[in-house]
Design an enzyme around this catalytic site. Structure first.
Site, PDB file in Angstrom:
ATOM      1  CB  CYS A   2      87.151 -14.502  30.544  1.00  0.00           C
ATOM      2  SG  CYS A   2      85.976 -15.608  31.423  1.00  0.00           S
ATOM      3  NE  ARG A  27      87.374  -8.585  28.559  1.00  0.00           N
ATOM      4  CZ  ARG A  27      86.626  -8.723  27.364  1.00  0.00           C
ATOM      5  NH1 ARG A  27      86.584  -7.608  26.713  1.00  0.00           N
ATOM      6  NH2 ARG A  27      86.256  -9.907  26.753  1.00  0.00           N
ATOM      7  CD1 TRP A  74      81.915 -14.465  35.881  1.00  0.00           C
ATOM      8  CD2 TRP A  74      82.392 -12.240  35.736  1.00  0.00           C
ATOM      9  NE1 TRP A  74      80.766 -13.657  36.470  1.00  0.00           N
ATOM     10  CE2 TRP A  74      81.324 -12.318  36.357  1.00  0.00           C
ATOM     11  CE3 TRP A  74      83.033 -11.150  35.377  1.00  0.00           C
ATOM     12  CZ2 TRP A  74      80.499 -11.177  36.877  1.00  0.00           C
ATOM     13  CZ3 TRP A  74      82.253  -9.985  36.185  1.00  0.00           C
ATOM     14  CH2 TRP A  74      81.055  -9.948  36.567  1.00  0.00           C
ATOM     15  CG  ASN A  98      87.591 -15.131  27.175  1.00  0.00           C
ATOM     16  OD1 ASN A  98      88.158 -15.472  28.175  1.00  0.00           O
ATOM     17  ND2 ASN A  98      88.162 -13.978  26.664  1.00  0.00           N
ATOM     18  N   GLY A  99      84.582 -18.047  26.670  1.00  0.00           N
ATOM     19  CA  GLY A  99      83.278 -18.581  25.860  1.00  0.00           C
ATOM     20  C   GLY A  99      82.534 -19.756  26.623  1.00  0.00           C
ATOM     21  CD  GLU A 482      65.724   1.249  33.933  1.00  0.00           C
ATOM     22  OE1 GLU A 482      66.764   1.281  33.614  1.00  0.00           O
ATOM     23  OE2 GLU A 482      65.283   1.208  35.150  1.00  0.00           O
ATOM     24  CE  LYS A 486      69.149   2.973  33.195  1.00  0.00           C
ATOM     25  NZ  LYS A 486      68.656   3.166  34.660  1.00  0.00           N
ATOM     26  CD  GLU A 489      69.701   6.059  37.316  1.00  0.00           C
ATOM     27  OE1 GLU A 489      69.868   5.532  38.133  1.00  0.00           O
ATOM     28  OE2 GLU A 489      69.577   5.421  36.158  1.00  0.00           O
ATOM     29  CG  HIS A 505      42.980   8.367  38.092  1.00  0.00           C
ATOM     30  ND1 HIS A 505      41.870   8.063  38.863  1.00  0.00           N
ATOM     31  CD2 HIS A 505      42.908   7.403  36.708  1.00  0.00           C
ATOM     32  CE1 HIS A 505      41.081   7.139  38.189  1.00  0.00           C
ATOM     33  NE2 HIS A 505      41.625   6.794  37.069  1.00  0.00           N
ATOM     34  CE  LYS A 604      76.976  -0.317  37.634  1.00  0.00           C
ATOM     35  NZ  LYS A 604      75.867   0.175  36.630  1.00  0.00           N
TER      36      LYS A 604
END
Length: 609
Positions: A2, A27, A74, A98-99, A482, A486, A489, A505, A604
């Site tokens: 937020c 944000r 949000w 916020n929070g 992963e 990364k 990418e 193998h 994205k």
């Protein structure tokens, strides 16, 4: 997530507030609003959706006045709606926040018992009612804010204005950012620096447990007990674009460093150490459904699929129910065995991934119950799901996912513990012990990120390699996948992730003195066997980068370079072994000069098959 802005001075505040909120759009948010004191009353305008919609409403209902606050929200408590949008008010008091207030249900019940009527589903509204009550009892605005933050558990950055004292703004902070901007005869507040840069470069960051009282002529900062805080301002030289990146060179690096905060947000309000349990506000699985559950499918694409592979291990270990992990692009074309005893888990950062959404619809058609692990509120996947675990990672701008991946793993870990308790596979004490370890992770990873320079040095050494091999076992095998993803990418270097036991193998044929091999080998049940794979790599002149536990004195003699990771229990290792692999990929790409945030050919959110 937020965004907050506040203004007091001599200029019309509405345009300043709206402009500040636009600077915070990166944000992410689902509703927005402004409140302005016009000299007679505080007027509030709110709307669902983007700021363009709020701007339209303001053209129809203009706000005039030199004191005001604004907010982009949000949704956490309560769906996106005009009633739930900020600012919130009660009598003369208006608040933006916020929070998350963890004890808001108890505080709300207490206030309702004293006759307060609430207009929203949010936790934020308790601030306005409590402060109003204290003011009506004779407290000043400052004292009323001081009183409310003493009874609130959780995180907050709040800014409060009141028609009883229309010459000031009062702000307080705990675990959510708040920065003050100093102007000439005017003062500003915001949740992040970009909102201020059109007006001032002189700022003061509020620290934990501090309050600020702002008038147009200046500010006074205190501790919550009223003790004065004497601290000077900082002069910011960032451009607005740099400010959105928090001073980091790229969004990806900023998002890597945001992971401790993102993890804390994913857990906030969901963990009860006292009860040894997990509370998932948007998961409504009843006892009968859980008892009849025979199989779980986790379905995702790319990085989210890797999170699903980790989640499989979490769920099977904690809940003792079989889990299959599918690539969404393959799932609906293989006639999967799905029925009403199946739980289908869709994992997606954007909530719009086309293949995952199509697989979800196929699972529902066959009778499965659908749970999603998603970052974007009210996204297509979230709306189509029966149950949702929002990761609350905040917007991720870099195309290569970092904080979304870590919070997806964390969301699946929380669900595993939730299911384990309800299936009777884990005791209260066992869940409590895991939760106690989980809540330490943000602090552990924060410290881990402080050693990024060491990883940068290793990246400089290997940046010209043409190929990389990543090896891991058990819960760290998906992390090898992963890490390789990364690197390929964003640096365009060919990289493969392999289960370490599969090295002989096939991949062992590729190893020579030109190939760096990243071996993920923290202490644990797989340590000896993975160390054996490491030695086989060295025997073929491979250049070994070991990701190893702190205190492992043997590994240095067997590797060319070592990246140390904190010692945590085995089921939590993916959270700490992921970090150096993200940093390695980032620094290699940056040193090579590629477009880190927007690598070629990638998007994205993949919204077509």
């Amino acid at each position: 997530m937020c965004g907050i802005v506040g203004y007091i001075g001599g200029r019309q505040s509405a345009d300043i507030l709206l402009g500040g909120l636009r600077r915070l759009e990166y944000r992410g948010y689902d509703s927005a609003g402004l409140a302005v004191w016009d000299g007679q009353e505080t007027r509030i305008v709110r709307s669902v959706g983007k700021l363009a919609r709020l701007a339209e409403v303001l053209r129809e209902q203009p706000l005039t006045g030199t004191l005001g606050v604004g907010h982009t929200r949000w949704a956490t408590h309560g769906r996106p709606s005009e009633n739930n949008a900020h600012p919130h008010s009660a009598g003369p008091v208006t608040v933006v926040h916020n929070g998350i207030v963890e004890n808001h249900l108890a505080l709300r019940a207490e206030l309702e018992g004293r006759g307060h009527a609430f207009k929203s589903e949010t936790d934020t509204e308790i601030f306005s009612h409590f402060i109003r009550e204290r003011i009506e009892a004779g407290a000043s605005l400052e004292q009323a804010v001081r009183d409310v933050v003493r009874v609130v558990d959780g995180s907050y950055a709040i800014v409060v204005m009141s028609s009883t004292e229309p010459d000031k703004l009062v702000a307080a902070k705990n675990a959510s950012p708040l920065v003050i901007g100093v102007g000439n005869g005017e003062m500003f507040l915001a949740s992040d620096i970009p909102a201020l840069l059109d007006h001032t470069r002189d700022v003061l960051f509020l620290h934990e447990g501090e309050m600020a009282i702002l008038t147009r002529d200046g500010m006074r900062v205190t501790e919550l007990d009223g003790a004065p805080v004497l601290r000077g301002t900082r002069h910011i030289t960032w451009t607005p674009s740099q400010a959105e990146k928090g001073g980091f060179k790229h969004f990806m690096l900023k998002e890597i460093h945001e992971q401790p905060r993102a993890m804390a947000d994913t857990m906030r309000g969901r963990i009860s150490l006292e009860q040894g349990d997990v509370h998932l506000e948007d998961v409504r699985l009843d006892a009968a459904t859980i008892e009849q559950m025979r199989r779980i499918y986790i379905c995702a694409c790319g990085t989210a699929w890797h999170a699903g592979l980790v989640g499989k291990r979490f769920i099977e270990q904690a809940a003792r129910v079989p889990v299959e992990v599918d690539l969404a692009s393959e799932f609906r074309y293989r006639d999967p065995i799905v029925d009403e005893h199946t739980l289908f888990i869709a994992v997606s950062q954007s909530g719009e991934t086309a293949d995952t959404l199509a697989a979800l619809h196929e699972a529902k058609r066959r009778g499965a119950r659908v749970l999603s692990v998603c970052n974007v509120i009210e996204s297509s996947i979230a709306r189509a799901s029966d149950d949702i675990i929002y990761t609350h990672a905040g917007p991720e701008i870099g195309v290569a996912s970092t904080k979304a991946f870590v919070t997806q793993m964390l969301g699946l870990q929380l669900f595993a513990l939730y299911l384990g308790r309800r299936r009777g596979a884990m005791s209260r004490e066992a869940v409590r012990a895991r939760l106690e370890a989980l809540v330490q992770l943000p602090t552990i990873i924060e410290a881990q990120l402080g050693h990024a320079a060491h990883v940068e040095g290793i990246a400089r050494k290997y940046m010209h390699a043409r190929d990389f091999l990543y090896l891991g076992r058990g819960v760290n095998f998906p992390i090898a996948l992963e890490g390789a993803l990364k690197l390929k990418e964003i640096s365009y270097i060919h990289a493969e992730g392999y289960a370490a036991g599969e090295m002989k193998h096939g991949p062992i044929a590729l190893i020579d003195e030109a190939m760096p091999v990243v071996v993920i080998t923290p202490k644990g049940s797989h340590y000896d066997k993975t160390a054996s794979n490491l030695q086989e790599t060295r025997a073929r002149q491979g250049r070994v980068i070991a990701v190893a536990s702190e205190g492992d004195l043997e590994i240095a003699a067997q590797a060319d370079d070592v990246i140390r990771v904190p010692v945590v229990e085995e089921m939590l290792q993916p959270f700490v072994t992921t970090i150096p692999l993200q940093l390695l990929a980032y620094y290699v790409a940056d040193l090579k000069g590629t477009d880190v945030d927007q690598p070629r050919n990638l998007a994205k959110s993949v919204t077509v098959e």
